[in-house]
Design a protein around this motif. Structure first.
Motif, PDB file in Angstrom:
ATOM      1  N   ALA A  32     -14.504  -9.134 -30.359  1.00  0.00           N
ATOM      2  CA  ALA A  32     -14.209  -7.862 -29.692  1.00  0.00           C
ATOM      3  C   ALA A  32     -14.624  -6.672 -30.555  1.00  0.00           C
ATOM      4  O   ALA A  32     -14.793  -6.780 -31.777  1.00  0.00           O
ATOM      5  CB  ALA A  32     -12.730  -7.769 -29.357  1.00  0.00           C
ATOM      6  N   THR A  33     -14.768  -5.530 -29.896  1.00  0.00           N
ATOM      7  CA  THR A  33     -15.052  -4.259 -30.562  1.00  0.00           C
ATOM      8  C   THR A  33     -13.927  -3.284 -30.254  1.00  0.00           C
ATOM      9  O   THR A  33     -13.586  -3.098 -29.085  1.00  0.00           O
ATOM     10  CB  THR A  33     -16.390  -3.666 -30.101  1.00  0.00           C
ATOM     11  OG1 THR A  33     -17.456  -4.562 -30.434  1.00  0.00           O
ATOM     12  CG2 THR A  33     -16.647  -2.313 -30.766  1.00  0.00           C
ATOM     13  N   GLN A  34     -13.352  -2.712 -31.286  1.00  0.00           N
ATOM     14  CA  GLN A  34     -12.236  -1.776 -31.122  1.00  0.00           C
ATOM     15  C   GLN A  34     -12.667  -0.381 -31.549  1.00  0.00           C
ATOM     16  O   GLN A  34     -13.211  -0.196 -32.645  1.00  0.00           O
ATOM     17  CB  GLN A  34     -11.051  -2.232 -31.970  1.00  0.00           C
ATOM     18  CG  GLN A  34      -9.911  -1.238 -32.067  1.00  0.00           C
ATOM     19  CD  GLN A  34      -9.087  -1.193 -30.803  1.00  0.00           C
ATOM     20  OE1 GLN A  34      -9.538  -0.675 -29.790  1.00  0.00           O
ATOM     21  NE2 GLN A  34      -7.898  -1.742 -30.854  1.00  0.00           N
ATOM     22  N   THR A  35     -12.465   0.606 -30.677  1.00  0.00           N
ATOM     23  CA  THR A  35     -12.766   2.003 -30.980  1.00  0.00           C
ATOM     24  C   THR A  35     -11.507   2.822 -30.764  1.00  0.00           C
ATOM     25  O   THR A  35     -10.808   2.649 -29.767  1.00  0.00           O
ATOM     26  CB  THR A  35     -13.891   2.534 -30.070  1.00  0.00           C
ATOM     27  OG1 THR A  35     -15.066   1.726 -30.254  1.00  0.00           O
ATOM     28  CG2 THR A  35     -14.224   3.977 -30.416  1.00  0.00           C
ATOM     29  N   GLY A  36     -11.219   3.718 -31.715  1.00  0.00           N
ATOM     30  CA  GLY A  36     -10.025   4.540 -31.586  1.00  0.00           C
ATOM     31  C   GLY A  36      -9.938   5.582 -32.679  1.00  0.00           C
ATOM     32  O   GLY A  36     -10.893   5.799 -33.445  1.00  0.00           O
TER      33      GLY A  36
END
Length: 268
Positions: free
Chosen positions: A228-232
């Motif tokens: 997965a790729t997490q952006t925040g």
């Protein structure tokens, strides 16, 4: 005067502001509407603050009364004052409307209205201290960004670091109001979930000063699934000076990975 007339006279002057609005006459009714509108806006502002407290969209006890204006006064204090002024205007307007219906003198009411209005405008001018009136607009969420106010850019130079199948990229750093904000992207190319809670994050400047994360920050989801790729975003407890680079952003105590850090982040 008969008993019935005396009773009717007493009943008219015991009317509520809402009854006086319909039964009264003259500009007093305008004051009733203005006072009611002001009180409703102030009440909405208080409900917005309560909502933010309940949802965690505040940075701590010092911001429990909402964002602070440039004068240092929290918006919650302005809402409290506005609710009181609204109530006073409604009371004065009610009395004025009933006096007009009975053809009594309204000079005293006009003087009181002028004094209250001038004092309110001057007080508002002082507490805003150059900020627009829109700064008092109630908001029920900060959208996870944390903080309001002018945005000061620290860097847009993206830097990345890789460690055992995990890639962390700092894409942007800025100050929003009086708090720093880090924009991150993490790519998990491992076959297991990785936890990166906000409490394990820290930013360090060239002088070794640490900028700790705000524990109330809500713009970052800590669990990144396999592939997965997490952006925040992660909100900091204080602002990051634009000339404090190069910077180092890191997560400590990552399970089976130790520390993943992005070093040499340039600032403008």
């Amino acid at each position: 005067m008969s008993l019935s007339e005396s009773h009717q006279h007493h009943h008219d002057y015991d009317q509520s502001p809402f009854q006086a609005f319909f039964a009264g006459r003259g500009p007093g009714r305008i004051l009733i509407v203005a006072g009611l509108a002001l009180a409703m806006v102030a009440f909405t502002g208080w409900m917005a603050i309560v909502f933010q407290l309940g949802s965690g969209d505040v940075s701590g006890p010092e911001d429990a009364l909402g964002d602070r204006l440039p004068s240092g006064v929290p918006v919650g204090a302005v809402y409290f004052f506005g609710f009181g002024v609204g109530g006073i205007l409604m009371a004065v307007g009610s009395s004025m409307a009933k006096a007009a219906a009975h053809r009594d003198s309204r000079v005293g009411h006009l003087v009181i209205t002028i004094v209250i209005s001038v004092a309110t405008v001057l007080g508002l001018f002082l507490v805003l201290d150059g900020a627009p009136v829109s700064a008092l607009t109630p908001r029920f969420s900060d959208g996870g960004s944390g903080g309001t106010g002018p945005t000061e850019l620290v860097t847009t130079n993206a830097k990345s670091a890789h460690r055992n199948g995990l890639t962390m990229t700092v894409t942007r750093i800025e100050n929003v109001g009086r708090k720093g904000q880090i924009h991150l992207q993490v790519v998990n190319k491992t076959d297991q979930s990785v936890d990166l809670p906000v409490q394990w994050f820290a930013l360090t400047d060239a002088d070794g000063q640490r900028y700790e994360p705000d524990s109330f920050s809500r713009g970052w989801q800590p669990t990144i699934g396999p592939g997965a790729t997490q952006t925040g975003t992660i909100r900091l407890e204080k602002a990051v000076p634009p000339t404090s680079g190069p910077l180092r952003a890191e997560f400590n105590h990552v399970y089976r990975l130790g520390t993943i850090a992005v070093s040499g982040i340039p600032t403008r």
